[in-house]
Design a protein around this motif. Structure first.
Motif, PDB file in Angstrom:
ATOM      1  N   GLU A 555      -0.680  -5.879  -4.253  1.00 37.09           N
ATOM      2  CA  GLU A 555      -0.184  -6.200  -2.918  1.00 37.09           C
ATOM      3  C   GLU A 555      -1.262  -5.906  -1.879  1.00 37.09           C
ATOM      4  O   GLU A 555      -2.362  -5.451  -2.203  1.00 37.09           O
ATOM      5  N   TYR A 556      -0.917  -6.183  -0.628  1.00 39.17           N
ATOM      6  CA  TYR A 556      -1.816  -5.883   0.488  1.00 39.17           C
ATOM      7  C   TYR A 556      -1.322  -4.636   1.200  1.00 39.17           C
ATOM      8  O   TYR A 556      -0.118  -4.427   1.350  1.00 39.17           O
ATOM      9  N   SER A 557      -2.277  -3.807   1.633  1.00 37.19           N
ATOM     10  CA  SER A 557      -1.893  -2.546   2.263  1.00 37.19           C
ATOM     11  C   SER A 557      -2.999  -2.090   3.201  1.00 37.19           C
ATOM     12  O   SER A 557      -4.186  -2.267   2.918  1.00 37.19           O
ATOM     13  N   ALA A 558      -2.589  -1.490   4.320  1.00 37.12           N
ATOM     14  CA  ALA A 558      -3.560  -0.895   5.240  1.00 37.12           C
ATOM     15  C   ALA A 558      -3.998   0.480   4.750  1.00 37.12           C
ATOM     16  O   ALA A 558      -4.922   1.076   5.308  1.00 37.12           O
ATOM     17  N   GLU A 559      -3.326   0.979   3.712  1.00 36.20           N
ATOM     18  CA  GLU A 559      -3.708   2.249   3.096  1.00 36.20           C
ATOM     19  C   GLU A 559      -4.308   1.962   1.732  1.00 36.20           C
ATOM     20  O   GLU A 559      -3.777   1.156   0.966  1.00 36.20           O
ATOM     21  N   ASN A 560      -5.382   2.628   1.403  1.00 39.11           N
ATOM     22  CA  ASN A 560      -6.083   2.361   0.145  1.00 39.11           C
ATOM     23  C   ASN A 560      -5.639   3.329  -0.947  1.00 39.11           C
ATOM     24  O   ASN A 560      -5.750   4.540  -0.787  1.00 39.11           O
ATOM     25  N   ALA A 615       2.732  -5.950   5.055  1.00 35.60           N
ATOM     26  CA  ALA A 615       4.069  -6.131   4.475  1.00 35.60           C
ATOM     27  C   ALA A 615       4.471  -7.602   4.504  1.00 35.60           C
ATOM     28  O   ALA A 615       5.034  -8.120   3.533  1.00 35.60           O
ATOM     29  N   ARG A 616       4.154  -8.283   5.603  1.00 35.39           N
ATOM     30  CA  ARG A 616       4.557  -9.683   5.741  1.00 35.39           C
ATOM     31  C   ARG A 616       3.820 -10.575   4.751  1.00 35.39           C
ATOM     32  O   ARG A 616       4.424 -11.428   4.094  1.00 35.39           O
ATOM     33  N   ILE A 617       2.508 -10.399   4.641  1.00 32.22           N
ATOM     34  CA  ILE A 617       1.758 -11.300   3.757  1.00 32.22           C
ATOM     35  C   ILE A 617       1.972 -10.949   2.286  1.00 32.22           C
ATOM     36  O   ILE A 617       1.876 -11.830   1.420  1.00 32.22           O
ATOM     37  N   SER A 618       2.283  -9.694   1.989  1.00 33.26           N
ATOM     38  CA  SER A 618       2.655  -9.350   0.604  1.00 33.26           C
ATOM     39  C   SER A 618       3.953 -10.042   0.228  1.00 33.26           C
ATOM     40  O   SER A 618       4.090 -10.574  -0.882  1.00 33.26           O
ATOM     41  N   ALA A 619       4.907 -10.049   1.168  1.00 36.48           N
ATOM     42  CA  ALA A 619       6.178 -10.734   0.912  1.00 36.48           C
ATOM     43  C   ALA A 619       5.956 -12.239   0.774  1.00 36.48           C
ATOM     44  O   ALA A 619       6.573 -12.891  -0.078  1.00 36.48           O
ATOM     45  N   ALA A 620       5.068 -12.802   1.607  1.00 37.36           N
ATOM     46  CA  ALA A 620       4.771 -14.237   1.527  1.00 37.36           C
ATOM     47  C   ALA A 620       4.123 -14.584   0.189  1.00 37.36           C
ATOM     48  O   ALA A 620       4.391 -15.642  -0.388  1.00 37.36           O
ATOM     49  N   GLU A 621       3.276 -13.695  -0.315  1.00 35.03           N
ATOM     50  CA  GLU A 621       2.643 -13.930  -1.608  1.00 35.03           C
ATOM     51  C   GLU A 621       3.675 -13.925  -2.729  1.00 35.03           C
ATOM     52  O   GLU A 621       3.660 -14.801  -3.604  1.00 35.03           O
ATOM     53  N   ARG A 622       4.590 -12.962  -2.700  1.00 38.88           N
ATOM     54  CA  ARG A 622       5.631 -12.921  -3.731  1.00 38.88           C
ATOM     55  C   ARG A 622       6.533 -14.153  -3.645  1.00 38.88           C
ATOM     56  O   ARG A 622       6.959 -14.697  -4.671  1.00 38.88           O
ATOM     57  N   ARG A 623       6.794 -14.576  -2.421  1.00 39.09           N
ATOM     58  CA  ARG A 623       7.585 -15.793  -2.212  1.00 39.09           C
ATOM     59  C   ARG A 623       6.893 -16.997  -2.831  1.00 39.09           C
ATOM     60  O   ARG A 623       7.518 -17.806  -3.522  1.00 39.09           O
TER      61      ARG A 623
END
Length: 771
Positions: A555-560, A615-623
Motif C-alpha cells: 500500500e501507500y503510506s506517509a510513514e515508512n 489512504a485514498r490512493i491505496s483504496a483506489a488501487e484496491r478498487r
C-alpha cells in the motif's frame, strides 16, 4: 502504571494492564509509546517485546506496521463504505479493508448524525466512501461501532448499473450488478424503461430515494445485452464506482496545455535513451540507458540512467487535472479498454516519450558498482528525445540474435550495454534476495467484435526483468533522496505476513509434507527456500499461490515501515506518474526538495494531507485490482459458458465447509464444487489438514490435489463457475468411529438447487499483492 525504583528495577505491568492500555488507546500506538507509558527502560524492553509477541501469538493484539492495537478492533479513524440504511433509516457502513480470515465477520458501523450540524459539514449517503471516527459499542448491540463522518472521500455515482427485469404490467425492477447493493432493487415505473428489454444491462439514475420503500429509478442508457463481452468491463466500472468520464473542465484544461520548453532544464536530447514496453502500449512513461562507467575507480561498473515523463510540468497542484487524477488514483486496465488517470492529451501525447520527439522528463543517473550495488545517484530535470521505441519481445529477440530493422542499429551501442548493466544489478538483487514468486499471469485476447479469442500466459522475458530492476533502483533512489532532504513523501510499503497467516501457511505446507522453518527473523529468504523446495514438482504453482496469499497487501503510506517483499528498507513509486498518483506526488516532492522548478509540492502541504492522500490512493488501487480481477473472471465465465459438459484438468485451490474451489490449468479460471455433490458419501471438512474426508469411505480430497472436473454451470455476470468432480480422492482407510455399513448419500434435488445457488454466491478469496 509501572514505577521504577531507585535501583533501576521496574515494577512491570501485568498482562491485563497491557491489554487494557492497548484497548483504550485512541490513536496509533507503537511499542515505544507503551514503554513510555509504563516507564519501561533498558533491558526491560526485551521483556515488553516478548510480551507483545506472546499476546500477538495468542490473537489478543495485532502488531502491524510497528503499530499495536487490540486484535479485531478498528482503528479510531477508518476508511469505510456506506452500504445501506437500516429499518430506522440510519446509515450503515463497513470498513473498506477487513481480513475476515483473521478477524471473522466484517463489523458494521452505524453512522451517528452530529447533534448540532454546522454549515459545510459533510452529509453522507448510501454509496459514499468516507473517513469515520469510530467508537466501539457495547457487546450485544446489533452493530459493533458507532461512527461520525469527518470527510467524504467519494460520493456515490449518479448512475446505477444493473440488469433490467421487466414486469407484465409495464415498468420493472433493476437488479444492481454491485453485489453490495443487490439486496435493494430499484423500481422502474412504466414509461421510464428507456427502451430496455428484459435482461438488458442498463444505466439508471435515481429519481426518488426516500427513507422507506424501494427507490425509484429511470433508465438513462441501454448498454445492450448482458451476454455481450463489451458490457463485462462496464459492470466492474460501475460496480466499483470507478470514474470513467472526464469532466468538461478537466478536458478543457488538458487541451489548453502547451509543450514544455527547454527553459530551466538540462539538454539531454543527444543521450540515446530508449523505451521498452508491451507491444500494445499507447503511452511510454519511462526510458533507460546504460554505459560502462568511465571512472577508473569503478572498473567493471556502469552508469544507468532512468528518465521518467515529467507529468508535474502539466498537472499542477490544485488544478482540475490534479483533482481528477487524485480521485482516480491510478489507471485501470481491462482487456477491452483502459480507464486512464489522465486524459489522452496528457498521457498519450504531451507526456508520452515518443521516439525522435522532444519530451520533458525527470531523470535519475545512477552509478552502479561491478557487484551491482548502487554507489551514488543524482536527479535531473531534463529535455530528452527517445532514440527508439521497442517492445519487450523486440528487445529480447535482438539480444538473442534476432534483431530487426528497429533493434539492429542500436544492438551494440544501446541494448548490449543495458544487458551488461542488468547482469551486474542481478548480482546485488540475488544477494538481497527479494521474494521470488513464479506466478503466471493470465492474458485475455479479444476478437474485433469484443468476444474472447483465447486465454494464454505470456512468456516472462529477461527484458521484463531488466526494466523491473532498473525501475526498482530508481524508486529506491527517489526515497533515499527525499529522506536525505528531510522531505515528507508517500512511500510504497509492504508489511511482513501476520502470525495468523503464517500459521495457515504452516498447515498447508504440512498437508503436503513440508515444514515451515520457525527459527530466525521473518525474511523473504524463508519463503524462497520453500519455493525452491517445490520447484519442478506438481505442487510448484499451488505453493507459489499459497505463499502469495500469506503475504500482506502492499500500500501507500506517509510513514515508512519498509517493503518486505522486495527486502528494502525504503521504497517509493517514482517511475509511472502517467498512471499512478503516488508517483506524481514523489515527482513534486523531488522538484521541491532539489529546487528543480516551481511546480513541486505546495509549500503548505502537511504530513496529515499526505496521510489522507495515501489512504485514498491505496483504496483506489484496491478498487482497480478488484475490478480488473472480476472482469477477468466474468470474461472467462462468458468464454466457457458454451462449453457446459466439457471436462477440464485443475487443482484444488481452496477447501471450505461449503465445498472445494478448483483452479483450471489451461485458463487459470476458478470454480466451485459444492460439498453436497462430492462422491457418494458425506464429506466432512478438516480445517487442520485443509481437506474433505468421507465419513464412510475415508476418501479424501486435499488442498493442492490435481483433479478432473466437468463444467455444469457458468454465470458470466457473477463470474462464477460450478463444477462436478470426476476424480477419485485419496483413500486413507475408514475413519475411526465410523459405523460399518453406514451410508450417507449426497443430497438429491434440494442439494442440487443449493449448489446452484452457491455457485453464484461463493467466490474464491484471492489475494493480489502489488509491488
Amino acid at each position: 502504571m509501572a514505577k521504577r525504583t531507585k535501583d533501576s528495577v521496574s515494577t512491570l505491568p501485568s498482562r491485563e494492564d497491557l491489554v487494557a492500555f492497548i484497548s483504550s488507546a485512541t490513536g496509533k500506538l507503537a511499542k515505544r509509546d507503551i514503554a513510555k507509558a509504563f516507564n519501561i527502560k533498558g533491558g526491560d524492553r526485551i521483556w515488553l517485546k516478548q510480551m507483545l509477541k506472546d499476546l500477538e501469538i495468542e490473537g489478543v493484539v495485532d502488531r502491524r506496521r510497528k503499530v499495536v492495537h487490540r486484535a479485531g478492533q478498528l482503528p479510531p479513524v477508518v476508511l469505510a463504505d456506506i452500504t445501506k440504511r437500516d429499518r430506522d433509516g440510519e446509515l450503515i457502513a463497513v470498513p473498506t479493508e477487513w481480513d475476515a480470515e483473521e478477524h471473522g465477520d466484517i463489523p458494521t458501523i452505524i453512522i451517528t448524525p452530529p447533534r448540532k450540524p454546522r454549515p459545510g459539514m459533510p452529509v453522507a449517503g448510501v454509496g459514499d466512501r468516507a473517513l469515520l471516527r469510530v467508537d466501539p459499542l457495547k457487546e450485544g448491540d446489533i452493530h459493533r461501532y458507532a461512527g461520525r463522518v469527518t470527510k467524504i472521500i467519494a460520493k456515490k455515482q449518479a448512475q446505477v448499473l444493473g440488469i433490467f427485469r421487466a414486469l407484465p404490467e409495464g415498468g420493472g425492477r433493476l437488479v444492481p450488478v454491485d453485489k453490495k447493493a443487490r439486496e435493494q432493487e430499484l423500481q422502474i415505473n412504466p414509461g421510464d424503461e428507456g427502451g430496455a428489454q428484459d435482461g438488458d444491462l442498463v444505466a439508471t439514475s435515481i429519481v426518488k430515494h426516500g427513507r422507506y420503500g424501494l427507490p425509484h429509478a429511470k433508465v438513462q442508457e441501454r448498454l445492450g445485452s448482458v451476454k455481450s463481452e463489451k458490457a463485462i468491463s462496464l459492470i466492474a466500472i460501475y460496480a466499483h464506482n470507478i470514474p470513467n468520464v472526464f469532466p468538461k473542465d478537466v478536458l478543457e484544461e488538458a487541451e489548453k496545455a502547451q509543450h514544455a520548453t527547454l527553459d530551466g532544464r538540462e539538454d539531454w536530447r543527444k543521450l540515446p535513451l530508449i523505451t521498452i514496453d508491451p507491444a500494445d502500449a499507447k503511452d511510454h512513461d519511462d526510458a533507460v540507458h546504460a554505459v560502462p562507467d568511465p571512472d577508473t575507480g569503478n572498473e567493471g561498473g556502469f552508469v544507468v540512467t532512468v528518465a521518467i515523463a515529467d507529468v508535474a510540468a502539466y498537472v499542477r497542484p490544485g488544478s482540475a487535472l490534479d483533482r481528477e487524477a487524485q480521485e482516480r488514483g491510478n489507471s485501470v486496465y481491462f482487456p477491452d479498454r483502459v480507464v486512464p488517470m489522465l486524459p489522452e492529451r496528457i498521457s498519450n501525447d504531451l507526456c508520452s516519450l515518443r521516439p525522435q520527439e522532444d519530451r520533458p522528463a525527470l531523470a535519475v543517473r545512477m552509478v552502479i558498482g561491478p557487484d551491482g550495488r548502487k554507489k551514488s545517484h543524482s536527479f535531473h530535470r531534463v529535455m530528452m528525445r527517445s532514440a527508439a521505441k521497442l517492445s519487450y519481445q523486440q528487445a529480447q529477440a535482438a539480444i538473442d540474435g534476432r534483431p530487426d530493422e528497429t533493434s539492429g542499429p542500436i544492438l551494440d551501442s544501446i541494448l548490449k550495454p543495458l544487458w551488461a548493466a542488468y547482469e551486474a544489478v542481478k548480482k546485488a538483487r540475488d544477494i538481497r534476495e527479494p521474494l521470488f514468486l513464479d506466478l503466471p499471469e493470465r492474458k485475455i485476447v479479444l476478437k474485433p467484435d469484443g468476444t474472447v479469442d483465447r486465454v494464454f500466459v505470456p512468456e516472462r522475458l529477461e527484458a521484463h526483468k531488466l526494466i523491473e530492476e532498473f525501475m526498482i533502483l530508481a524508486n529506491v533512489a527517489a526515497a533515499e533522496t527525499l529522506e536525505k532532504a528531510d522531505s515528507d513523501l508517500i512511500y510504497r510499503v509492504h508489511d511482513e505476513p501476520s502470525l495468523e497467516k503464517m500459521r495457515s501457511l504452516s498447515e498447508v505446507l504440512a498437508s503436503i509434507g513440508l515444514k515451515l522453518p520457525t527459527q530466525g527473523a521473518l525474511k523473504p529468504e524463508l519463503f524462497n527456500r520453500i519455493l525452491r523446495s517445490v520447484e519442478g514438482s506438481e505442487h510448484q504453482l499451488f505453493i507459489n499461490e499459497v505463499v502469495l496469499r500469506s503475504q500482506s497487501q502492499a500500500e501507500y503510506s506517509a510513514e515508512n515501515y519498509g517493503h518486505f517483499g522486495l527486502n528494502l528498507r525504503r521504497y517509493a513509486h517514482f517511475t509511472s506518474p502517467i498512471r499512478r498518483y503516488a508517483d506524481l506526488i514523489v515527482h513534486r516532492a523531488l522538484i521541491s526538495a532539489l529546487k528543480l522548478g516551481k511546480d513541486g509540492l505546495r509549500p503548505d502541504t502537511t504530513r496529515a494531507e499526505l496521510i489522507e492522500v495515501s489512504a485514498r490512493i491505496s483504496a483506489a488501487e484496491r478498487r482497480a485490482m478488484a475490478a480488473e480481477r472480476e472482469t477477468i473472471d466474468r470474461l472467462i465465465a462468458h468464454f466457457l459458458a458454451d462449453r457446459i459438459g466439457a471436462t477440464f484438468n485443475g487443482q484444488i485451490s481452496g477447501v471450505t465447509k461449503a465445498g472445494l474451489f478448483i483452479k483450471l490449468e489451461d485458463t487459470g479460471a476458478d470454480g466451485f464444487v459444492p460439498a453436497a455433490t462430492i462422491g457418494e458419501d458425506y464429506y466432512a471438512f478438516d480445517e487442520r489438514t485443509h481437506s474433505m474426508r468421507g465419513e464412510r469411505t475415508g476418501e479424501t480430497y486435499r488442498l493442492g490435489d490435481k483433479v478432473e472436473v466437468k463444467l455444469v454451470e457458468a454465470a458470466p455476470v457473477a463470474g462464477a463457475l460450478r463444477f462436478e468432480l470426476l476424480s477419485k480422492g485419496r483413500y486413507s482407510g475408514r475413519p475411526s468411529g465410523a459405523k460399518k455399513g453406514a451410508k450417507r448419500m449426497r443430497g438429491g434435488p434440494k442439494a442440487a438447487k443449493d449448489s446452484r445457488r452457491t455457485a453464484t454466491r461463493v467466490k474464491v478469496k484471492r489475494s493480489s499483492r502489488a509491488r
